[in-house]
Write a protein that holds these residues in place. Structure first.
Motif, PDB file in Angstrom:
ATOM      1  N   GLU A 107       0.824  -1.201   0.000  1.00 49.57           N
ATOM      2  CA  GLU A 107       0.000   0.000   0.000  1.00 49.57           C
ATOM      3  C   GLU A 107       0.860   1.253   0.000  1.00 49.57           C
ATOM      4  O   GLU A 107       1.904   1.295   0.649  1.00 49.57           O
ATOM      5  N   VAL A 108       0.398   2.248  -0.728  1.00 55.20           N
ATOM      6  CA  VAL A 108       1.003   3.582  -0.687  1.00 55.20           C
ATOM      7  C   VAL A 108      -0.070   4.529  -0.166  1.00 55.20           C
ATOM      8  O   VAL A 108      -1.223   4.489  -0.599  1.00 55.20           O
ATOM      9  N   ILE A 132      -6.586  11.695   2.807  1.00 60.49           N
ATOM     10  CA  ILE A 132      -5.570  10.649   2.830  1.00 60.49           C
ATOM     11  C   ILE A 132      -5.952   9.665   1.725  1.00 60.49           C
ATOM     12  O   ILE A 132      -7.029   9.070   1.761  1.00 60.49           O
ATOM     13  N   VAL A 133      -5.078   9.536   0.745  1.00 65.20           N
ATOM     14  CA  VAL A 133      -5.322   8.682  -0.404  1.00 65.20           C
ATOM     15  C   VAL A 133      -4.525   7.390  -0.219  1.00 65.20           C
ATOM     16  O   VAL A 133      -3.324   7.430   0.050  1.00 65.20           O
ATOM     17  N   LYS A 134      -5.225   6.251  -0.363  1.00 63.22           N
ATOM     18  CA  LYS A 134      -4.580   4.945  -0.194  1.00 63.22           C
ATOM     19  C   LYS A 134      -4.807   4.101  -1.436  1.00 63.22           C
ATOM     20  O   LYS A 134      -5.941   3.920  -1.875  1.00 63.22           O
ATOM     21  N   VAL A 135      -3.712   3.617  -1.995  1.00 63.25           N
ATOM     22  CA  VAL A 135      -3.754   2.705  -3.134  1.00 63.25           C
ATOM     23  C   VAL A 135      -3.092   1.413  -2.665  1.00 63.25           C
ATOM     24  O   VAL A 135      -1.958   1.430  -2.193  1.00 63.25           O
ATOM     25  N   LYS A 136      -3.833   0.304  -2.794  1.00 68.60           N
ATOM     26  CA  LYS A 136      -3.370  -0.980  -2.255  1.00 68.60           C
ATOM     27  C   LYS A 136      -3.518  -2.076  -3.305  1.00 68.60           C
ATOM     28  O   LYS A 136      -4.550  -2.165  -3.977  1.00 68.60           O
ATOM     29  N   VAL A 137      -2.503  -2.917  -3.441  1.00 72.24           N
ATOM     30  CA  VAL A 137      -2.540  -4.025  -4.383  1.00 72.24           C
ATOM     31  C   VAL A 137      -3.464  -5.105  -3.829  1.00 72.24           C
ATOM     32  O   VAL A 137      -3.226  -5.658  -2.755  1.00 72.24           O
ATOM     33  N   ALA A 138      -4.543  -5.376  -4.585  1.00 72.83           N
ATOM     34  CA  ALA A 138      -5.511  -6.389  -4.158  1.00 72.83           C
ATOM     35  C   ALA A 138      -5.316  -7.701  -4.909  1.00 72.83           C
ATOM     36  O   ALA A 138      -5.741  -8.756  -4.433  1.00 72.83           O
ATOM     37  N   GLY A 139      -4.691  -7.636  -6.085  1.00 68.21           N
ATOM     38  CA  GLY A 139      -4.473  -8.847  -6.862  1.00 68.21           C
ATOM     39  C   GLY A 139      -3.685  -8.554  -8.111  1.00 68.21           C
ATOM     40  O   GLY A 139      -3.471  -7.401  -8.479  1.00 68.21           O
ATOM     41  N   CYS A 140      -3.240  -9.629  -8.747  1.00 68.07           N
ATOM     42  CA  CYS A 140      -2.473  -9.479  -9.990  1.00 68.07           C
ATOM     43  C   CYS A 140      -2.686 -10.708 -10.856  1.00 68.07           C
ATOM     44  O   CYS A 140      -2.622 -11.836 -10.374  1.00 68.07           O
ATOM     45  N   ASP A 141      -2.960 -10.490 -12.137  1.00 67.18           N
ATOM     46  CA  ASP A 141      -3.067 -11.547 -13.122  1.00 67.18           C
ATOM     47  C   ASP A 141      -2.137 -11.173 -14.267  1.00 67.18           C
ATOM     48  O   ASP A 141      -2.452 -10.276 -15.054  1.00 67.18           O
ATOM     49  N   ARG A 142      -0.992 -11.809 -14.307  1.00 67.81           N
ATOM     50  CA  ARG A 142       0.073 -11.489 -15.256  1.00 67.81           C
ATOM     51  C   ARG A 142       0.553 -10.063 -15.020  1.00 67.81           C
ATOM     52  O   ARG A 142       1.088  -9.756 -13.993  1.00 67.81           O
ATOM     53  N   LYS A 143       0.267  -9.169 -15.919  1.00 64.17           N
ATOM     54  CA  LYS A 143       0.731  -7.786 -15.753  1.00 64.17           C
ATOM     55  C   LYS A 143      -0.411  -6.826 -15.452  1.00 64.17           C
ATOM     56  O   LYS A 143      -0.243  -5.619 -15.501  1.00 64.17           O
ATOM     57  N   VAL A 144      -1.591  -7.370 -15.152  1.00 66.13           N
ATOM     58  CA  VAL A 144      -2.746  -6.539 -14.821  1.00 66.13           C
ATOM     59  C   VAL A 144      -2.964  -6.580 -13.308  1.00 66.13           C
ATOM     60  O   VAL A 144      -3.197  -7.649 -12.734  1.00 66.13           O
ATOM     61  N   PHE A 145      -2.848  -5.412 -12.705  1.00 68.46           N
ATOM     62  CA  PHE A 145      -3.006  -5.298 -11.254  1.00 68.46           C
ATOM     63  C   PHE A 145      -4.409  -4.804 -10.919  1.00 68.46           C
ATOM     64  O   PHE A 145      -4.933  -3.901 -11.569  1.00 68.46           O
ATOM     65  N   LEU A 162      -6.290  -2.891  -7.970  1.00 69.11           N
ATOM     66  CA  LEU A 162      -5.917  -2.027  -6.861  1.00 69.11           C
ATOM     67  C   LEU A 162      -7.160  -1.546  -6.131  1.00 69.11           C
ATOM     68  O   LEU A 162      -8.169  -1.216  -6.764  1.00 69.11           O
ATOM     69  N   ASP A 163      -7.092  -1.501  -4.825  1.00 74.09           N
ATOM     70  CA  ASP A 163      -8.107  -0.820  -4.037  1.00 74.09           C
ATOM     71  C   ASP A 163      -7.693   0.645  -3.977  1.00 74.09           C
ATOM     72  O   ASP A 163      -6.530   0.948  -3.673  1.00 74.09           O
ATOM     73  N   THR A 164      -8.608   1.550  -4.274  1.00 72.10           N
ATOM     74  CA  THR A 164      -8.306   2.988  -4.305  1.00 72.10           C
ATOM     75  C   THR A 164      -9.316   3.698  -3.415  1.00 72.10           C
ATOM     76  O   THR A 164     -10.474   3.845  -3.784  1.00 72.10           O
ATOM     77  N   ASN A 165      -8.861   4.105  -2.251  1.00 71.70           N
ATOM     78  CA  ASN A 165      -9.756   4.713  -1.273  1.00 71.70           C
ATOM     79  C   ASN A 165      -9.195   6.039  -0.780  1.00 71.70           C
ATOM     80  O   ASN A 165      -7.979   6.205  -0.654  1.00 71.70           O
ATOM     81  N   THR A 188     -12.002   0.814  -6.962  1.00 71.30           N
ATOM     82  CA  THR A 188     -10.995  -0.136  -7.413  1.00 71.30           C
ATOM     83  C   THR A 188     -10.494   0.326  -8.774  1.00 71.30           C
ATOM     84  O   THR A 188     -11.166   1.075  -9.485  1.00 71.30           O
ATOM     85  N   ALA A 189      -9.310  -0.114  -9.107  1.00 69.95           N
ATOM     86  CA  ALA A 189      -8.737   0.186 -10.415  1.00 69.95           C
ATOM     87  C   ALA A 189      -8.101  -1.071 -10.980  1.00 69.95           C
ATOM     88  O   ALA A 189      -7.641  -1.937 -10.223  1.00 69.95           O
ATOM     89  N   LYS A 190      -8.083  -1.152 -12.307  1.00 68.51           N
ATOM     90  CA  LYS A 190      -7.294  -2.166 -13.001  1.00 68.51           C
ATOM     91  C   LYS A 190      -6.240  -1.421 -13.790  1.00 68.51           C
ATOM     92  O   LYS A 190      -6.541  -0.445 -14.492  1.00 68.51           O
ATOM     93  N   VAL A 191      -5.011  -1.879 -13.656  1.00 69.23           N
ATOM     94  CA  VAL A 191      -3.888  -1.185 -14.256  1.00 69.23           C
ATOM     95  C   VAL A 191      -2.971  -2.190 -14.946  1.00 69.23           C
ATOM     96  O   VAL A 191      -2.617  -3.216 -14.350  1.00 69.23           O
ATOM     97  N   LEU A 192      -2.614  -1.911 -16.178  1.00 69.03           N
ATOM     98  CA  LEU A 192      -1.608  -2.699 -16.874  1.00 69.03           C
ATOM     99  C   LEU A 192      -0.254  -2.103 -16.538  1.00 69.03           C
ATOM    100  O   LEU A 192      -0.040  -0.899 -16.680  1.00 69.03           O
TER     101      LEU A 192
END
Length: 136
Positions: A9-10, A93-106, A108-111, A124-128
Protein backbone atom coordinates in the motif's frame (compact mmCIF):
# COMPACT_ATOMS: atom_id res chain seq x y z
CA UNK A 1 13.52 -5.40 -11.14
CA UNK A 2 11.02 -4.19 -8.59
CA UNK A 3 9.00 -6.39 -6.28
CA UNK A 4 5.33 -5.82 -5.69
CA UNK A 5 3.30 -7.85 -3.23
CA UNK A 6 -0.39 -8.39 -2.61
CA UNK A 7 -1.37 -6.06 0.23
CA UNK A 8 1.35 -3.49 -0.58
CA UNK A 9 0.00 0.00 0.00
CA UNK A 10 1.00 3.58 -0.69
CA UNK A 11 -0.58 6.35 1.38
CA UNK A 12 -0.30 10.07 0.69
CA UNK A 13 -1.95 13.14 2.15
CA UNK A 14 -3.13 16.15 0.17
CA UNK A 15 -4.93 19.38 0.91
CA UNK A 16 -6.79 20.76 -2.11
CA UNK A 17 -6.89 24.55 -1.91
CA UNK A 18 -9.02 27.08 -3.80
CA UNK A 19 -6.28 27.55 -6.41
CA UNK A 20 -6.31 23.79 -7.19
CA UNK A 21 -10.08 23.88 -7.68
CA UNK A 22 -9.98 27.03 -9.85
CA UNK A 23 -7.16 25.62 -12.03
CA UNK A 24 -9.01 22.33 -12.45
CA UNK A 25 -12.15 24.24 -13.48
CA UNK A 26 -10.12 26.23 -16.05
CA UNK A 27 -8.53 23.11 -17.52
CA UNK A 28 -11.72 21.06 -17.71
CA UNK A 29 -14.33 23.76 -18.18
CA UNK A 30 -16.24 22.37 -15.18
CA UNK A 31 -17.38 25.69 -13.76
CA UNK A 32 -20.14 24.25 -11.58
CA UNK A 33 -20.79 26.94 -8.95
CA UNK A 34 -20.95 24.18 -6.34
CA UNK A 35 -17.14 24.24 -6.54
CA UNK A 36 -16.42 27.88 -7.26
CA UNK A 37 -19.10 30.20 -5.86
CA UNK A 38 -19.24 30.53 -2.07
CA UNK A 39 -22.63 32.23 -2.07
CA UNK A 40 -24.17 29.62 -4.35
CA UNK A 41 -22.63 26.72 -2.43
CA UNK A 42 -23.73 28.19 0.91
CA UNK A 43 -27.36 27.58 -0.08
CA UNK A 44 -26.73 24.11 -1.48
CA UNK A 45 -26.62 20.64 0.00
CA UNK A 46 -23.04 20.94 1.32
CA UNK A 47 -23.12 24.45 2.76
CA UNK A 48 -19.84 25.54 1.19
CA UNK A 49 -17.74 24.85 -1.93
CA UNK A 50 -16.46 21.33 -2.46
CA UNK A 51 -13.54 19.90 -4.42
CA UNK A 52 -14.33 18.27 -7.77
CA UNK A 53 -14.45 14.51 -7.20
CA UNK A 54 -12.57 13.86 -10.40
CA UNK A 55 -9.75 16.14 -9.25
CA UNK A 56 -9.29 13.85 -6.25
CA UNK A 57 -9.34 10.81 -8.55
CA UNK A 58 -6.47 12.48 -10.40
CA UNK A 59 -4.40 12.21 -7.24
CA UNK A 60 -5.07 8.45 -7.21
CA UNK A 61 -3.78 8.40 -10.81
CA UNK A 62 -0.63 10.24 -9.70
CA UNK A 63 0.12 7.52 -7.14
CA UNK A 64 -0.53 4.72 -9.66
CA UNK A 65 1.66 6.32 -12.33
CA UNK A 66 4.57 7.23 -10.11
CA UNK A 67 4.64 4.79 -7.19
CA UNK A 68 2.37 1.73 -7.27
CA UNK A 69 2.79 -0.04 -9.59
CA UNK A 70 4.80 2.91 -10.96
CA UNK A 71 6.08 4.57 -14.13
CA UNK A 72 4.63 3.01 -17.23
CA UNK A 73 1.31 2.09 -15.61
CA UNK A 74 -1.64 2.23 -17.98
CA UNK A 75 -5.12 2.73 -16.55
CA UNK A 76 -7.59 0.15 -17.83
CA UNK A 77 -10.45 0.86 -15.46
CA UNK A 78 -11.39 3.00 -12.45
CA UNK A 79 -14.48 2.47 -10.36
CA UNK A 80 -15.34 5.09 -7.76
CA UNK A 81 -18.16 5.75 -5.34
CA UNK A 82 -18.31 9.31 -4.06
CA UNK A 83 -19.50 8.87 -0.47
CA UNK A 84 -18.96 12.28 1.15
CA UNK A 85 -17.91 15.72 -0.04
CA UNK A 86 -14.38 16.99 0.30
CA UNK A 87 -14.27 20.66 1.23
CA UNK A 88 -11.66 23.09 -0.01
CA UNK A 89 -8.85 23.19 2.54
CA UNK A 90 -9.70 19.79 4.00
CA UNK A 91 -6.92 17.20 4.20
CA UNK A 92 -7.50 13.88 2.47
CA UNK A 93 -5.57 10.65 2.83
CA UNK A 94 -5.32 8.68 -0.40
CA UNK A 95 -4.58 4.95 -0.19
CA UNK A 96 -3.75 2.71 -3.13
CA UNK A 97 -3.37 -0.98 -2.26
CA UNK A 98 -2.54 -4.02 -4.38
CA UNK A 99 -5.51 -6.39 -4.16
CA UNK A 100 -4.47 -8.85 -6.86
CA UNK A 101 -2.47 -9.48 -9.99
CA UNK A 102 -3.07 -11.55 -13.12
CA UNK A 103 0.07 -11.49 -15.26
CA UNK A 104 0.73 -7.79 -15.75
CA UNK A 105 -2.75 -6.54 -14.82
CA UNK A 106 -3.01 -5.30 -11.25
CA UNK A 107 -6.24 -4.88 -9.33
CA UNK A 108 -5.92 -2.03 -6.86
CA UNK A 109 -8.11 -0.82 -4.04
CA UNK A 110 -8.31 2.99 -4.31
CA UNK A 111 -9.76 4.71 -1.27
CA UNK A 112 -9.74 8.27 -0.01
CA UNK A 113 -10.42 9.32 3.57
CA UNK A 114 -10.97 12.72 5.15
CA UNK A 115 -9.03 13.96 8.17
CA UNK A 116 -11.67 12.40 10.47
CA UNK A 117 -11.08 8.95 8.98
CA UNK A 118 -14.36 8.86 7.02
CA UNK A 119 -14.18 7.22 3.61
CA UNK A 120 -15.06 9.91 1.06
CA UNK A 121 -14.27 7.93 -2.10
CA UNK A 122 -14.04 4.15 -2.36
CA UNK A 123 -13.12 2.26 -5.46
CA UNK A 124 -10.99 -0.14 -7.41
CA UNK A 125 -8.74 0.19 -10.42
CA UNK A 126 -7.29 -2.17 -13.00
CA UNK A 127 -3.89 -1.18 -14.26
CA UNK A 128 -1.61 -2.70 -16.87
CA UNK A 129 1.99 -2.50 -15.73
CA UNK A 130 4.64 -3.35 -18.30
CA UNK A 131 7.64 -2.59 -16.11
CA UNK A 132 10.02 -5.26 -14.91
CA UNK A 133 8.54 -6.58 -11.71
CA UNK A 134 8.14 -9.69 -9.66
CA UNK A 135 4.86 -10.20 -7.86
CA UNK A 136 5.23 -11.76 -4.44
Amino acid sequence: MSEIYIGQEVTEEKIFDKKDVVEFAKITGDNNPLHLDEEYAKHGRFGKPIVHGVLIIGFISKIIGTQLPGCGSIYLEQNAQFRKPVYIGEKVIVKVKVAGCDRKVFKLDTNVFNENGDCVISGTAKVLYEGETRVL
